[in-house]
Structure formats: structure tokens, C-alpha cells
Design a protein around this motif. Structure first.
Motif, PDB file in Angstrom:
ATOM      1  N   LEU A 285     -24.422   3.322  18.430  1.00 34.03           N
ATOM      2  CA  LEU A 285     -23.793   4.302  19.311  1.00 34.03           C
ATOM      3  C   LEU A 285     -24.169   3.937  20.741  1.00 34.03           C
ATOM      4  CD1 LEU A 285     -22.271   7.028  19.639  1.00 34.03           C
ATOM      5  CD2 LEU A 285     -24.527   8.130  19.545  1.00 34.03           C
ATOM      6  N   LEU A 286     -23.159   3.738  21.582  1.00 29.78           N
ATOM      7  CA  LEU A 286     -23.370   3.385  22.988  1.00 29.78           C
ATOM      8  C   LEU A 286     -22.805   4.489  23.863  1.00 29.78           C
ATOM      9  CD1 LEU A 286     -24.028   1.231  25.254  1.00 29.78           C
ATOM     10  CD2 LEU A 286     -21.652   0.535  25.024  1.00 29.78           C
ATOM     11  N   VAL A 287     -23.620   4.956  24.801  1.00 30.18           N
ATOM     12  CA  VAL A 287     -23.165   5.947  25.780  1.00 30.18           C
ATOM     13  C   VAL A 287     -23.484   5.399  27.157  1.00 30.18           C
ATOM     14  CG1 VAL A 287     -23.473   7.901  24.208  1.00 30.18           C
ATOM     15  CG2 VAL A 287     -25.347   7.249  25.709  1.00 30.18           C
ATOM     16  N   GLY A 288     -22.572   5.590  28.107  1.00 33.22           N
ATOM     17  CA  GLY A 288     -22.845   5.007  29.404  1.00 33.22           C
ATOM     18  C   GLY A 288     -22.103   5.646  30.554  1.00 33.22           C
ATOM     19  N   TYR A 289     -22.519   5.206  31.729  1.00 29.75           N
ATOM     20  CA  TYR A 289     -21.933   5.654  32.985  1.00 29.75           C
ATOM     21  C   TYR A 289     -21.467   4.445  33.781  1.00 29.75           C
ATOM     22  CZ  TYR A 289     -24.266  10.140  32.161  1.00 29.75           C
ATOM     23  OH  TYR A 289     -24.675  11.328  31.626  1.00 29.75           O
ATOM     24  N   ARG A 290     -20.536   4.692  34.667  1.00 30.67           N
ATOM     25  CA  ARG A 290     -20.020   3.622  35.531  1.00 30.67           C
ATOM     26  C   ARG A 290     -20.696   3.623  36.895  1.00 30.67           C
ATOM     27  NH1 ARG A 290     -15.312   5.118  32.423  1.00 30.67           N
ATOM     28  NH2 ARG A 290     -15.056   3.412  30.926  1.00 30.67           N
ATOM     29  N   GLU A 291     -21.849   4.257  36.966  1.00 32.80           N
ATOM     30  CA  GLU A 291     -22.673   4.160  38.172  1.00 32.80           C
ATOM     31  C   GLU A 291     -24.129   4.000  37.749  1.00 32.80           C
ATOM     32  OE1 GLU A 291     -23.226   8.257  40.230  1.00 32.80           O
ATOM     33  OE2 GLU A 291     -21.190   8.257  39.446  1.00 32.80           O
ATOM     34  N   GLU A 292     -24.881   3.279  38.586  1.00 30.17           N
ATOM     35  CA  GLU A 292     -26.269   2.963  38.270  1.00 30.17           C
ATOM     36  C   GLU A 292     -27.148   4.212  38.267  1.00 30.17           C
ATOM     37  OE1 GLU A 292     -27.322   0.009  41.142  1.00 30.17           O
ATOM     38  OE2 GLU A 292     -26.193  -1.545  40.095  1.00 30.17           O
ATOM     39  N   LYS A 293     -28.212   4.111  37.476  1.00 28.54           N
ATOM     40  CA  LYS A 293     -29.280   5.116  37.411  1.00 28.54           C
ATOM     41  C   LYS A 293     -28.834   6.482  36.908  1.00 28.54           C
ATOM     42  CE  LYS A 293     -31.927   2.902  41.058  1.00 28.54           C
ATOM     43  NZ  LYS A 293     -32.570   3.051  42.345  1.00 28.54           N
ATOM     44  N   ARG A 294     -27.629   6.600  36.364  1.00 24.12           N
ATOM     45  CA  ARG A 294     -27.191   7.898  35.833  1.00 24.12           C
ATOM     46  C   ARG A 294     -27.841   8.209  34.492  1.00 24.12           C
ATOM     47  NH1 ARG A 294     -22.121  10.290  36.744  1.00 24.12           N
ATOM     48  NH2 ARG A 294     -22.882  11.854  35.302  1.00 24.12           N
ATOM     49  N   MET A 295     -28.090   7.184  33.684  1.00 22.65           N
ATOM     50  CA  MET A 295     -28.739   7.400  32.395  1.00 22.65           C
ATOM     51  C   MET A 295     -30.243   7.428  32.622  1.00 22.65           C
ATOM     52  SD  MET A 295     -28.526   7.904  29.141  1.00 22.65           S
ATOM     53  CE  MET A 295     -26.820   7.530  28.827  1.00 22.65           C
ATOM     54  N   THR A 296     -30.833   8.579  32.407  1.00 25.08           N
ATOM     55  CA  THR A 296     -32.275   8.731  32.606  1.00 25.08           C
ATOM     56  C   THR A 296     -32.977   8.787  31.252  1.00 25.08           C
ATOM     57  OG1 THR A 296     -32.166  11.141  32.557  1.00 25.08           O
ATOM     58  CG2 THR A 296     -31.873  10.074  34.720  1.00 25.08           C
ATOM     59  N   CYS A 297     -34.278   8.612  31.281  1.00 29.03           N
ATOM     60  CA  CYS A 297     -35.075   8.716  30.050  1.00 29.03           C
ATOM     61  C   CYS A 297     -34.921  10.101  29.433  1.00 29.03           C
ATOM     62  CB  CYS A 297     -36.550   8.456  30.357  1.00 29.03           C
ATOM     63  SG  CYS A 297     -36.902   6.775  30.881  1.00 29.03           S
ATOM     64  N   GLU A 298     -34.919  11.124  30.287  1.00 31.61           N
ATOM     65  CA  GLU A 298     -34.801  12.505  29.799  1.00 31.61           C
ATOM     66  C   GLU A 298     -33.446  12.733  29.123  1.00 31.61           C
ATOM     67  OE1 GLU A 298     -37.713  12.014  32.873  1.00 31.61           O
ATOM     68  OE2 GLU A 298     -35.552  11.772  33.093  1.00 31.61           O
ATOM     69  N   GLU A 299     -32.397  12.215  29.735  1.00 31.14           N
ATOM     70  CA  GLU A 299     -31.065  12.399  29.152  1.00 31.14           C
ATOM     71  C   GLU A 299     -30.939  11.622  27.835  1.00 31.14           C
ATOM     72  OE1 GLU A 299     -26.666  12.902  30.747  1.00 31.14           O
ATOM     73  OE2 GLU A 299     -27.538  10.975  31.298  1.00 31.14           O
ATOM     74  N   PHE A 300     -31.524  10.426  27.797  1.00 30.02           N
ATOM     75  CA  PHE A 300     -31.486   9.630  26.580  1.00 30.02           C
ATOM     76  C   PHE A 300     -32.215  10.350  25.445  1.00 30.02           C
ATOM     77  CE2 PHE A 300     -32.534   5.532  24.291  1.00 30.02           C
ATOM     78  CZ  PHE A 300     -31.234   5.315  23.874  1.00 30.02           C
ATOM     79  N   GLU A 301     -33.318  10.978  25.764  1.00 32.89           N
ATOM     80  CA  GLU A 301     -34.055  11.764  24.770  1.00 32.89           C
ATOM     81  C   GLU A 301     -33.224  12.965  24.309  1.00 32.89           C
ATOM     82  OE1 GLU A 301     -36.705  12.639  22.028  1.00 32.89           O
ATOM     83  OE2 GLU A 301     -36.820  10.855  23.283  1.00 32.89           O
ATOM     84  N   ARG A 302     -32.549  13.632  25.255  1.00 33.46           N
ATOM     85  CA  ARG A 302     -31.670  14.762  24.891  1.00 33.46           C
ATOM     86  C   ARG A 302     -30.559  14.297  23.950  1.00 33.46           C
ATOM     87  NH1 ARG A 302     -29.157  16.420  29.746  1.00 33.46           N
ATOM     88  NH2 ARG A 302     -27.634  17.465  28.449  1.00 33.46           N
TER      89      ARG A 302
END
Length: 154
Positions: free
Chosen positions: A117-134
Motif C-alpha cells: 500500500l503506497l500513500v503519497g503527496y505531490r509536495e515534499e515533507k507532507r508525509m510525517t512520522c505521526e501521519e504515517f503512524e496514524r
């Protein structure tokens, strides 16, 4: 009808995209053994083209192939900083979908990685450790017929 057939992957990906506000959500599934355990992006939401459908990866290649081979989740907050512009061609889904920040989770079945499963953003630094954990908490221990952590053998 088997469990995989009953689960609506497309709908679940749409829910994840809407809930988190991701720009792209994709699911790569392992192809049958006669295809030498390649992975193919089968489902996506937020794609900017249909090029993702042509991406097939071998174990260890690209985002899905790396997660498949290692069995470990991957968090990349700045794609270009980590991989550099010259190495991006080895990550075709990242290039095809212009992903700048992403997380990828291995999905297991019978103690083997069967999907990514891949989730992503088209701008840098949007995926944070906290969001990945959520995200890990949100998809829970099960994602349709898959589970997101390798089962421990006793």
C-alpha cells in the motif's frame, strides 16, 4: 466468493485518500509465481495518468519491490533529497505520479508479503512520522484479506 474478491480495494483506497487528504493512494499486488514474483500496481486513487498500470516491478526494484523484498514499511519525507534526481528512474511510480513525499506498507497473507500500500503527496515533507503512524492505526491489523504486520511464529 473468496475473501479477496469480496473486499472492495478501490473503495477502501478512496476512503483513505479522503480521510487523510493524500494526493495518491495505490495498491500493488504480487503476481503469480509464473511471473517470478513481480508486483503490479492494480488499484489507485488520485492518479494523474494511467501510466501506473504499466509499472511492473521485480523484487527489490522500485518502492513496491523494495517493500516486498524487505517486508518493512518505508517512509520518505523528501524524495529528491533521499534519492536524488538521477536515481528517480528506478522508482517509476514516484516519477509517473510526481510523488514527493510518501509512505509504503507491506501487506501480508500467510506470512508472506502479498501487496504494498503506497500513500503519497505531490509536495515534499507532507508525509510525517505521526501521519504515517496514524495510517497504520487507521488500516488496523487487517486490510481486506491482508494484515499489515508479519505474524509472529511461536
Amino acid at each position: 466468493m473468496n475473501e479477496e474478491m469480496k473486499f472492495n480495494y478501490q473503495h477502501k483506497l478512496e476512503q483513505l485518500k479522503e480521510y487523510f487528504g493524500f494526493d495518491f493512494v495505490g495498491l500493488a499486488l504480487v503476481q503469480p509465481a509464473e511471473n517470478q514474483f513481480s508486483l503490479k500496481w492494480e488499484y489507485s486513487v488520485g492518479n494523474i495518468s494511467n501510466r501506473y498500470k504499466k509499472v511492473t516491478l521485480q523484487s527489490g526494484k522500485g518502492v513496491a519491490g523494495t517493500v516486498f523484498k524487505t517486508g518493512k514499511a518505508m517512509l520518505v519525507q523528501e524524495v529528491e533529497e533521499l534519492y536524488g534526481k538521477s536515481d528517480l528512474f528506478t522508482y517509476p511510480i514516484v516519477v509517473a505520479e510526481n510523488i514527493k513525499s510518501f509512505g509504503a506498507i507491506p501487506l501480508y497473507k500467510y506470512n508472506r508479503v502479498k501487496g504494498v500500500l503506497l500513500v503519497g503527496y505531490r509536495e515534499e515533507k507532507r508525509m510525517t512520522c505521526e501521519e504515517f503512524e496514524r495510517l497504520n492505526i487507521e488500516i488496523g491489523p487487517r486490510f481486506g484479506p491482508f494484515y499489515n504486520k508479519e505474524m509472529v511464529k511461536h
